[in-house]
Design a protein around this motif. Structure first.
Motif, PDB file in Angstrom:
ATOM      1  N   UNK A 136       0.836  -1.197   0.000  1.00  0.00           N
ATOM      2  CA  UNK A 136       0.000   0.000   0.000  1.00  0.00           C
ATOM      3  C   UNK A 136       0.871   1.248   0.000  1.00  0.00           C
ATOM      4  N   UNK A 137       0.265   2.340  -0.415  1.00  0.00           N
ATOM      5  CA  UNK A 137       0.924   3.637  -0.425  1.00  0.00           C
ATOM      6  C   UNK A 137       0.083   4.608   0.386  1.00  0.00           C
ATOM      7  N   UNK A 138       0.739   5.400   1.228  1.00  0.00           N
ATOM      8  CA  UNK A 138       0.076   6.472   1.960  1.00  0.00           C
ATOM      9  C   UNK A 138       0.618   7.783   1.417  1.00  0.00           C
ATOM     10  N   UNK A 139      -0.252   8.534   0.741  1.00  0.00           N
ATOM     11  CA  UNK A 139       0.168   9.773   0.099  1.00  0.00           C
ATOM     12  C   UNK A 139      -0.685  10.925   0.621  1.00  0.00           C
ATOM     13  N   UNK A 140      -0.068  12.092   0.798  1.00  0.00           N
ATOM     14  CA  UNK A 140      -0.800  13.286   1.191  1.00  0.00           C
ATOM     15  C   UNK A 140      -0.484  14.414   0.240  1.00  0.00           C
ATOM     16  N   UNK A 175      -6.062   2.522  -6.529  1.00  0.00           N
ATOM     17  CA  UNK A 175      -7.407   2.486  -5.960  1.00  0.00           C
ATOM     18  C   UNK A 175      -7.346   2.976  -4.516  1.00  0.00           C
ATOM     19  N   UNK A 176      -8.014   4.074  -4.172  1.00  0.00           N
ATOM     20  CA  UNK A 176      -8.058   4.525  -2.776  1.00  0.00           C
ATOM     21  C   UNK A 176      -8.887   3.556  -1.922  1.00  0.00           C
ATOM     22  N   UNK A 177      -8.301   3.106  -0.812  1.00  0.00           N
ATOM     23  CA  UNK A 177      -9.014   2.204   0.089  1.00  0.00           C
ATOM     24  C   UNK A 177      -9.333   2.881   1.420  1.00  0.00           C
ATOM     25  N   UNK A 242      -2.440  -0.721  -5.619  1.00  0.00           N
ATOM     26  CA  UNK A 242      -2.420  -0.825  -7.087  1.00  0.00           C
ATOM     27  C   UNK A 242      -3.712  -1.426  -7.588  1.00  0.00           C
ATOM     28  N   UNK A 243      -4.206  -0.890  -8.697  1.00  0.00           N
ATOM     29  CA  UNK A 243      -5.486  -1.334  -9.235  1.00  0.00           C
ATOM     30  C   UNK A 243      -5.302  -1.897 -10.636  1.00  0.00           C
TER      31      UNK A 243
END
Length: 258
Positions: A136-140, A175-177, A242-243
Motif C-alpha cells: 500500500x501507499x500512503x500519500x498526502x 485504488x483509494x481504500x 495498485x489497481x
C-alpha cells in the motif's frame, strides 16, 4: 538560517509536517500498515514522525526513511532513541528520487513531500518501484478547495481540485481504500503551530543572530496564509493500492473479479 533549520523549528509543536491531526494520523496508519511485521519506507521522511508512530504502534514493524536534510535525520535518530525504536529504523541521507533498496516495502509513505520527487505523479511512480506485491501507499497532497487567486497559485503551485486530484491518482492505476480530508480545524491548527513555534523561538532567543530572520519568515508565512490561500487550500491523505483499472478501464489481462 538554513531552510531545514527553519522547518525544524517551525514544526516543533506539530511534528507531523502536514495539516493532519493526531487522531487522523493514527487512523491512516491503522489502514495503511498491512500487518505487524511489515516493512515501511518514507520517501522524504523529514524528522521521521510517520515512521516513529508506525514503529510505536507495531512492535514487529521495520522502517526506513530517506531525506536530504542532515538536521532532520539527526532529529529522527534522536527521537527514535527516546522512543526506544532505534533498532528497527534505518535512515538514508540521499535524494528520495534516486533511492534504491535491495528489498521491496509493504507500505510506502509520501505525505506532503511529493514536490521533492518532482510532483504527485513522480512520487507515485517512485512508490510503485519500491512496493511489494499486495503493498500500500500512503500519500498526502494539497488541493484547491475553491478557485485560487493567481497569488495563491504562485505560492503553493498548480494544484488541482479534490475530485481532479483523486481522478489523476485513479487514472494512474491506483485504488483509494481509505482517505482523510483535513478539516478547517486541522488546516488552521497546522498553520498556527508553524508560525507560532517559529515566532516563539525567535522571541525566546532574541540575542541569536537568526532571530530577526525567523521572526520575519513567520510573519511573512502568516500573512500569506491569512490573506492569500487560507480559504482556497485543502489537503487530502489517501491510502492506495495498485489497481487493475486505469482511467475506468480494466488493464489488459487483468481479471476484474479479483
Amino acid at each position: 538560517m538554513e531552510r531545514d533549520q527553519l522547518s525544524r523549528l517551525a514544526h516543533a509543536d506539530h511534528p507531523i509536517a502536514a495539516p493532519v491531526g493526531d487522531d487522523a494520523v493514527g487512523r491512516l496508519l491503522a489502514h495503511a500498515v498491512p500487518r505487524d511485521g511489515a516493512r515501511v519506507l518514507d520517501l522524504g521522511c523529514g524528522g521521521g514522525e510517520w515512521l516513529l508512530r508506525a514503529l510505536a504502534a507495531h512492535p514487529g514493524l521495520r522502517a526506513e526513511g530517506v531525506d536530504v536534510s542532515d538536521a532532520a535525520l539527526s532529529h529522527a535518530r534522536a527521537s527514535a532513541a527516546e522512543r526506544g525504536v532505534s533498532g528497527r529504523l534505518v535512515l538514508h541521507r540521499e535524494d528520495a528520487a534516486d533511492f534504491s533498496a535491495p528489498h521491496a516495502f509493504d507500505l510506502v509513505v509520501c505525505v506532503g513531500s511529493a514536490h521533492a520527487l518532482g510532483g504527485l505523479r513522480a512520487a507515485l511512480d517512485a512508490a510503485r518501484r519500491h512496493l511489494a506485491p499486495g503493498g500500500r501507499v500512503l500519500v498526502g497532497e494539497g488541493y484547491w478547495a475553491r478557485e485560487p487567486s493567481a497569488e495563491a497559485v504562485e505560492m503553493l503551485g498548480d494544484l488541482a481540485s479534490l475530485a481532479d486530484t483523486v481522478d489523476r491518482i485513479t487514472a494512474d492505476g491506483w485504488a483509494p481504500v481509505h482517505g482523510h480530508i483535513s478539516s478547517r480545524q486541522e488546516l488552521d491548527a497546522y498553520e498556527w503551530a508553524w508560525t507560532g513555534a517559529l515566532t516563539t523561538w525567535a522571541l525566546d532567543h532574541a540575542d541569536d543572530p537568526d532571530a530577526a530572520q525567523a521572526l520575519s519568515v513567520a510573519a511573512g508565512h502568516r500573512d500569506g496564509w491569512l490573506r492569500t490561500y487560507r480559504d482556497a487550500w485543502g489537503f487530502v491523505s489517501l491510502v492506495l493500492r495498485p489497481s487493475p483499472v486505469r482511467g475506468g478501464h480494466h488493464l489488459p489481462g487483468a481479471d476484474p473479479g479479483r
